[in-house]
Design a protein around this motif. Sequence first.
Motif, mmCIF file in Angstrom:
data_model
loop_
_atom_site.group_PDB
_atom_site.id
_atom_site.type_symbol
_atom_site.label_atom_id
_atom_site.label_comp_id
_atom_site.label_asym_id
_atom_site.label_seq_id
_atom_site.Cartn_x
_atom_site.Cartn_y
_atom_site.Cartn_z
ATOM 1 N N SER A 28 -44.813 -14.270 -45.311
ATOM 2 C CA SER A 28 -45.313 -14.251 -43.875
ATOM 3 C C SER A 28 -44.603 -15.456 -42.985
ATOM 4 N N ASN A 29 -43.403 -15.734 -43.607
ATOM 5 C CA ASN A 29 -42.704 -17.138 -42.689
ATOM 6 C C ASN A 29 -43.407 -18.231 -42.558
ATOM 7 N N GLY A 30 -44.451 -18.383 -43.520
ATOM 8 C CA GLY A 30 -45.183 -19.526 -43.674
ATOM 9 C C GLY A 30 -46.691 -19.699 -43.179
ATOM 10 N N TRP A 31 -47.031 -18.393 -42.763
ATOM 11 C CA TRP A 31 -48.407 -18.158 -42.276
ATOM 12 C C TRP A 31 -49.384 -17.836 -43.331
ATOM 13 N N ALA A 32 -50.390 -18.456 -43.489
ATOM 14 C CA ALA A 32 -51.449 -17.858 -44.359
ATOM 15 C C ALA A 32 -51.821 -16.381 -44.271
ATOM 16 N N HIS A 33 -51.784 -16.117 -42.982
ATOM 17 C CA HIS A 33 -52.272 -14.620 -42.825
ATOM 18 C C HIS A 33 -51.240 -14.028 -41.551
ATOM 19 N N GLY A 34 -50.183 -13.571 -41.954
ATOM 20 C CA GLY A 34 -49.047 -13.126 -41.034
ATOM 21 C C GLY A 34 -49.725 -12.114 -40.006
ATOM 22 N N THR A 35 -50.642 -11.337 -40.407
ATOM 23 C CA THR A 35 -51.108 -10.445 -39.469
ATOM 24 C C THR A 35 -52.048 -11.056 -38.519
ATOM 25 N N LEU A 41 -50.530 -13.534 -31.355
ATOM 26 C CA LEU A 41 -49.405 -13.516 -30.307
ATOM 27 C C LEU A 41 -49.813 -12.618 -29.218
ATOM 28 N N HIS A 42 -49.953 -11.375 -29.443
ATOM 29 C CA HIS A 42 -50.213 -10.135 -28.739
ATOM 30 C C HIS A 42 -51.406 -10.205 -27.761
ATOM 31 N N GLY A 43 -52.761 -10.768 -28.554
ATOM 32 C CA GLY A 43 -53.890 -11.028 -27.829
ATOM 33 C C GLY A 43 -53.652 -12.112 -26.659
ATOM 34 N N VAL A 44 -52.968 -13.095 -27.058
ATOM 35 C CA VAL A 44 -53.053 -14.274 -26.148
ATOM 36 C C VAL A 44 -52.286 -13.771 -24.957
ATOM 37 N N ARG A 45 -51.212 -13.228 -25.261
ATOM 38 C CA ARG A 45 -50.196 -12.912 -24.013
ATOM 39 C C ARG A 45 -50.982 -11.736 -23.244
ATOM 40 N N LEU A 46 -51.379 -10.956 -23.824
ATOM 41 C CA LEU A 46 -52.358 -9.733 -23.010
ATOM 42 C C LEU A 46 -53.522 -10.447 -22.102
ATOM 43 N N HIS A 56 -58.674 -8.230 -26.151
ATOM 44 C CA HIS A 56 -60.043 -7.897 -26.982
ATOM 45 C C HIS A 56 -59.831 -7.178 -28.325
ATOM 46 N N ASP A 57 -59.145 -6.027 -27.892
ATOM 47 C CA ASP A 57 -58.733 -5.095 -29.061
ATOM 48 C C ASP A 57 -57.978 -5.643 -30.158
ATOM 49 N N CYS A 58 -57.044 -6.547 -29.781
ATOM 50 C CA CYS A 58 -55.932 -7.115 -30.554
ATOM 51 C C CYS A 58 -56.835 -8.121 -31.515
ATOM 52 N N PHE A 59 -57.796 -8.949 -31.142
ATOM 53 C CA PHE A 59 -58.393 -9.695 -32.031
ATOM 54 C C PHE A 59 -59.483 -8.962 -32.771
ATOM 55 N N ARG A 149 -47.822 -21.043 -21.951
ATOM 56 C CA ARG A 149 -48.525 -20.035 -21.789
ATOM 57 C C ARG A 149 -48.067 -18.558 -21.498
ATOM 58 N N PRO A 150 -47.874 -18.231 -22.606
ATOM 59 C CA PRO A 150 -46.880 -16.931 -22.412
ATOM 60 C C PRO A 150 -47.386 -15.519 -21.609
ATOM 61 N N ASP A 151 -46.398 -14.834 -21.100
ATOM 62 C CA ASP A 151 -46.837 -13.754 -20.487
ATOM 63 C C ASP A 151 -46.809 -12.447 -21.511
ATOM 64 N N ALA A 152 -47.464 -11.320 -21.388
ATOM 65 C CA ALA A 152 -47.065 -10.171 -21.790
ATOM 66 C C ALA A 152 -45.792 -9.294 -21.682
ATOM 67 N N THR A 153 -45.534 -8.831 -22.659
ATOM 68 C CA THR A 153 -44.362 -7.774 -22.583
ATOM 69 C C THR A 153 -44.793 -6.312 -23.084
ATOM 70 N N GLU A 154 -43.768 -5.571 -22.750
ATOM 71 C CA GLU A 154 -43.897 -4.227 -23.327
ATOM 72 C C GLU A 154 -44.435 -4.055 -24.751
ATOM 73 N N ARG A 155 -43.908 -4.940 -25.629
ATOM 74 C CA ARG A 155 -44.197 -5.024 -27.133
ATOM 75 C C ARG A 155 -45.687 -5.292 -27.092
ATOM 76 N N ASP A 156 -46.181 -6.122 -26.369
ATOM 77 C CA ASP A 156 -47.663 -6.580 -26.591
ATOM 78 C C ASP A 156 -48.567 -5.374 -26.211
ATOM 79 N N TYR A 157 -48.210 -4.731 -25.134
ATOM 80 C CA TYR A 157 -49.020 -3.523 -24.790
ATOM 81 C C TYR A 157 -48.874 -2.489 -26.057
ATOM 82 N N ALA A 158 -47.846 -2.294 -26.589
ATOM 83 C CA ALA A 158 -47.630 -1.316 -27.504
ATOM 84 C C ALA A 158 -48.317 -1.546 -28.599
ATOM 85 N N TYR A 159 -48.288 -2.762 -29.015
ATOM 86 C CA TYR A 159 -49.280 -3.277 -29.995
ATOM 87 C C TYR A 159 -50.775 -2.976 -29.932
ATOM 88 N N ALA A 160 -51.201 -3.449 -28.748
ATOM 89 C CA ALA A 160 -52.626 -3.193 -28.207
ATOM 90 C C ALA A 160 -52.656 -1.637 -28.469
#
Length: 164
Positions: A28-35, A41-46, A56-59, A149-160
């Motif tokens: 997971s590129n160094g993450w204990a839990h990549g998921t 990433l997606h939850g914060v941006r949204l 809420h749904d992402c978390f 303080r990142p903004d959401a992109t289409e990828r974030d909405y698609a993930y959600a």
Amino acid sequence: MSDHTRDDAVAPPTTGSPTGWDRERMASNGWAHGTLRRATLHGVRLYNAGDYHAAHDCFEAEWYNYGSGTTESAFCHGMVQVAAGAYKHVDFDDQAGLRSLFDTARQYLAGVPDDFYGVDVRDVRATLATALQDPGEIEGWRITLDGTRPDATERDYAYAERVE
């Protein structure tokens, strides 16, 4: 890390060395839990885009990967409460709902490290404490991730959409 939380496609942090990441860890590129990093990433941006329900749904979807009593579960549960409280305030002008959810979020986030999976949890806790006194304090507030303080992109909405 267990295989159900592995995600080798998630990138390392853009700055710092947050709790949950270790440059020596190969999976997971160094993450204990990549998921968890991906959901964060997606939850914060949204959240930052004001789409509290999608955040809420992402978390929430990720929260179910961890047993109760784990830091990961507490973090996810706390962030679910943060997003739900903001949703109550902004969409329904429900200050009592915000206060109840934010109070619970503070309890869940109390034992979470200050920089967890890139989220500035210290700032989240401070903002929750302020908003309990003045709910309007969250208007315009954005969660810090990897020092920005990142903004959401289409990828974030698609993930959600995939996790709801």
